[in-house]
Design an enzyme around this catalytic site. Structure first.
Site, PDB file in Angstrom:
ATOM      1  N   ARG A  52       0.830  -1.219   0.000  1.00 30.74           N
ATOM      2  CA  ARG A  52       0.000   0.000   0.000  1.00 30.74           C
ATOM      3  C   ARG A  52       0.859   1.261   0.000  1.00 30.74           C
ATOM      4  O   ARG A  52       0.377   2.343  -0.333  1.00 30.74           O
ATOM      5  CB  ARG A  52      -0.973  -0.007   1.180  1.00 30.74           C
ATOM      6  CG  ARG A  52      -1.972   1.155   1.124  1.00 30.74           C
ATOM      7  CD  ARG A  52      -3.215   0.930   1.964  1.00 30.74           C
ATOM      8  NE  ARG A  52      -2.914   0.466   3.288  1.00 30.74           N
ATOM      9  CZ  ARG A  52      -2.470   1.233   4.294  1.00 30.74           C
ATOM     10  NH1 ARG A  52      -2.304   2.533   4.107  1.00 30.74           N
ATOM     11  NH2 ARG A  52      -2.220   0.713   5.467  1.00 30.74           N
ATOM     12  N   TYR A 106     -12.073  13.269 -19.319  1.00 29.64           N
ATOM     13  CA  TYR A 106     -12.675  11.970 -19.054  1.00 29.64           C
ATOM     14  C   TYR A 106     -13.825  12.116 -18.042  1.00 29.64           C
ATOM     15  O   TYR A 106     -13.756  12.946 -17.129  1.00 29.64           O
ATOM     16  CB  TYR A 106     -11.570  11.056 -18.500  1.00 29.64           C
ATOM     17  CG  TYR A 106     -12.014   9.683 -18.151  1.00 29.64           C
ATOM     18  CD1 TYR A 106     -12.284   8.743 -19.135  1.00 29.64           C
ATOM     19  CD2 TYR A 106     -12.160   9.312 -16.823  1.00 29.64           C
ATOM     20  CE1 TYR A 106     -12.691   7.468 -18.796  1.00 29.64           C
ATOM     21  CE2 TYR A 106     -12.562   8.030 -16.478  1.00 29.64           C
ATOM     22  CZ  TYR A 106     -12.828   7.117 -17.474  1.00 29.64           C
ATOM     23  OH  TYR A 106     -13.233   5.860 -17.141  1.00 29.64           O
ATOM     24  N   ASP A 178      -3.194  14.761 -18.469  1.00 28.69           N
ATOM     25  CA  ASP A 178      -3.587  13.356 -18.641  1.00 28.69           C
ATOM     26  C   ASP A 178      -3.203  12.967 -20.067  1.00 28.69           C
ATOM     27  O   ASP A 178      -3.798  13.423 -21.035  1.00 28.69           O
ATOM     28  CB  ASP A 178      -5.099  13.206 -18.409  1.00 28.69           C
ATOM     29  CG  ASP A 178      -5.575  11.751 -18.538  1.00 28.69           C
ATOM     30  OD1 ASP A 178      -4.913  10.959 -19.243  1.00 28.69           O
ATOM     31  OD2 ASP A 178      -6.623  11.427 -17.960  1.00 28.69           O
ATOM     32  N   LYS A 203      -5.153   1.396 -20.223  1.00 30.41           N
ATOM     33  CA  LYS A 203      -5.347   1.540 -21.664  1.00 30.41           C
ATOM     34  C   LYS A 203      -4.080   1.087 -22.399  1.00 30.41           C
ATOM     35  O   LYS A 203      -3.678  -0.040 -22.268  1.00 30.41           O
ATOM     36  CB  LYS A 203      -5.743   2.985 -21.980  1.00 30.41           C
ATOM     37  CG  LYS A 203      -6.792   3.562 -21.024  1.00 30.41           C
ATOM     38  CD  LYS A 203      -8.153   2.916 -21.144  1.00 30.41           C
ATOM     39  CE  LYS A 203      -9.122   3.304 -20.034  1.00 30.41           C
ATOM     40  NZ  LYS A 203      -9.302   4.726 -19.788  1.00 30.41           N
TER      41      LYS A 203
END
Ligand code: PLP
Length: 386
Positions: A52, A106, A178, A203
């Site tokens: 984590r 997005y 982005d 992606k």
């Protein structure tokens, strides 16, 4: 990586970046450390490993590689692209700060910028990125950062970073980009003056439709801040996702280049079809941003769109006849996928609002894969004749 190659090219970094020359008997495929716990020395807090915290060795390898690819000091891999965007912005903005964001973003990012950040006391303004002086006119004393996405989903608009970079530098604002659609193969925003790069690694970076992950790249000090957000908000990736991503990256250059060639072929073929009223691809001279794409991108990418004269009904009929190409909402993988924004990213808008954004009913986004382009075209041809 090696002493003999001082400046390895992108294709080489994709395969080897972040790994030392292999010692005797070391495996060629990088090991997967599918372990949550690591032996820790007694009597010190130093060097504690826990996934984590983003310091599982498998995560660290892919982080080093991505930083090299983007020309950043440091990188962090997170559980999703959305987690990457959220932690990247939370590390930059405090209550009372103001964010300027492109309106062409997005859907999940839009939700974050328009709803979640304001609820935390962070003011946000959406800006049409093509409006002349639009960014400057919406500045406030409290503006801390500018966020944008390029190329833009699903219209393939390509933004010119130059004026935004100048404004950000002049005022000391952080410019966050982005770059999911471009990938470092086609565009490295830091080379163009951006401070922070975000990817949905789900992606192109992974590219095989089997990993959800995200990445943030920037200075070492900033990435440390993002890591603190990731730890507290629980946005770290699983080691296996990092391992698959590292493996997927090895072929990014060949995948993107092949898919880009395919997309040009498919786009040129679509441009001859009387059923279609528009074909949107930055590689076509008819695209509004063709010139800026030529000037700034190393390749036009694998995302394109078509508009059917028969509207939504004709597209529905066409989709039912596809056999090779899959109707699915994601993008950037080896399989060709198509999706209709009116049922995905733009489903909360009216048909008129969608048309105003350049996404009329009858609009179909195509994420072109690496199949034989003749087969992709044959499938589209069969479906269009329906
Ligand atoms: C998919 C996508 C995201 C979100 O990424 P996830 O991995 O699905 O969380 C963010 N930005 C862009 C441009 C995307 O295409």
């Amino acid at each position: 990586m090696t002493d003999s190659i001082k400046h390895p090219s992108l294709a080489t970094l994709l395969v080897h970046g972040g790994r030392d020359a292999l010692a005797r008997d070391e495996p060629v495929a990088s090991p997967l450390y599918q372990s949550v716990n690591f032996q820790h020395p007694v009597g010190t807090a130093e060097g504690m490993r826990y996934p984590r915290y983003g310091n599982n060795p498998t995560a660290e390898l892919v982080q080093r590689r991505l930083a090299l690819l983007e020309g950043a000091e440091a990188g962090l891999v997170l559980a999703s692209g959305q987690g990457a965007t959220a932690c990247a912005l939370l590390a930059l903005l405090r209550a009372g700060d103001h964010l300027l964001s492109s309106s062409w973003i997005y859907g999940g990012t839009h939700q974050l910028v328009a709803k979640e950040l304001p609820a935390m006391g962070i003011a946000t303004t959406l800006v049409d990125p093509t409006e002349s002086r639009g960014w400057r006119r919406r500045l406030r004393k409290t503006t801390r950062a500018i966020f944008l996405e390029t190329p833009v989903n699903p219209t393939g608009r390509v933004l010119d970073l130059k004026p935004v970079t100048m404004l950000a530098k002049e005022l000391g604002l952080a410019l966050v980009v982005d770059s999911t659609f471009a990938t470092p193969v086609a565009f490295r925003p830091i080379e163009h003056g951006a401070d922070v790069v975000i990817h949905s690694a789900t992606k192109f970076l992974n590219g095989h439709h089997d990993v959800i992950a995200g990445a943030v790249l920037g200075t070492a000090a900033y990435i440390e801040e993002v890591r603190q957000k990731m730890i507290v908000w629980g946005q770290a990736p699983d080691p296996f996702a990092c391992w698959l991503l590292e493996r997927g990256l090895k072929t990014l250059d060949v995948r993107v280049k092949r898919a880009t060639e395919n997309t040009m072929r498919v786009a040129l073929w679509c441009a001859t079809r009387p059923e279609l009223s528009a074909v949107l691809y930055p590689g076509l001279p008819s695209h509004p941003d063709h010139e800026i794409a030529l000037a700034t991108l190393d390749g036009m990418g694998a995302m394109m769109a078509i508009v059917h004269r028969g509207g939504g009904e004709a597209i529905t009929k066409m989709l039912r006849r596809l056999e090779l190409i899959t109707h699915a909402p994601s993008l950037g993988g080896v399989d060709t996928l198509v999706s209709e924004p009116r049922f995905s990213s733009h489903d909360h808008l009216s048909p008129e609002e969608r048309a105003a954004l350049g996404v009329p009913d009858g609009f179909l986004r195509i994420s072109v894969g690496i199949e034989d382009p003749d087969d992709i075209i044959a499938d589209l041809d069969h479906a269009l004749r329906g």
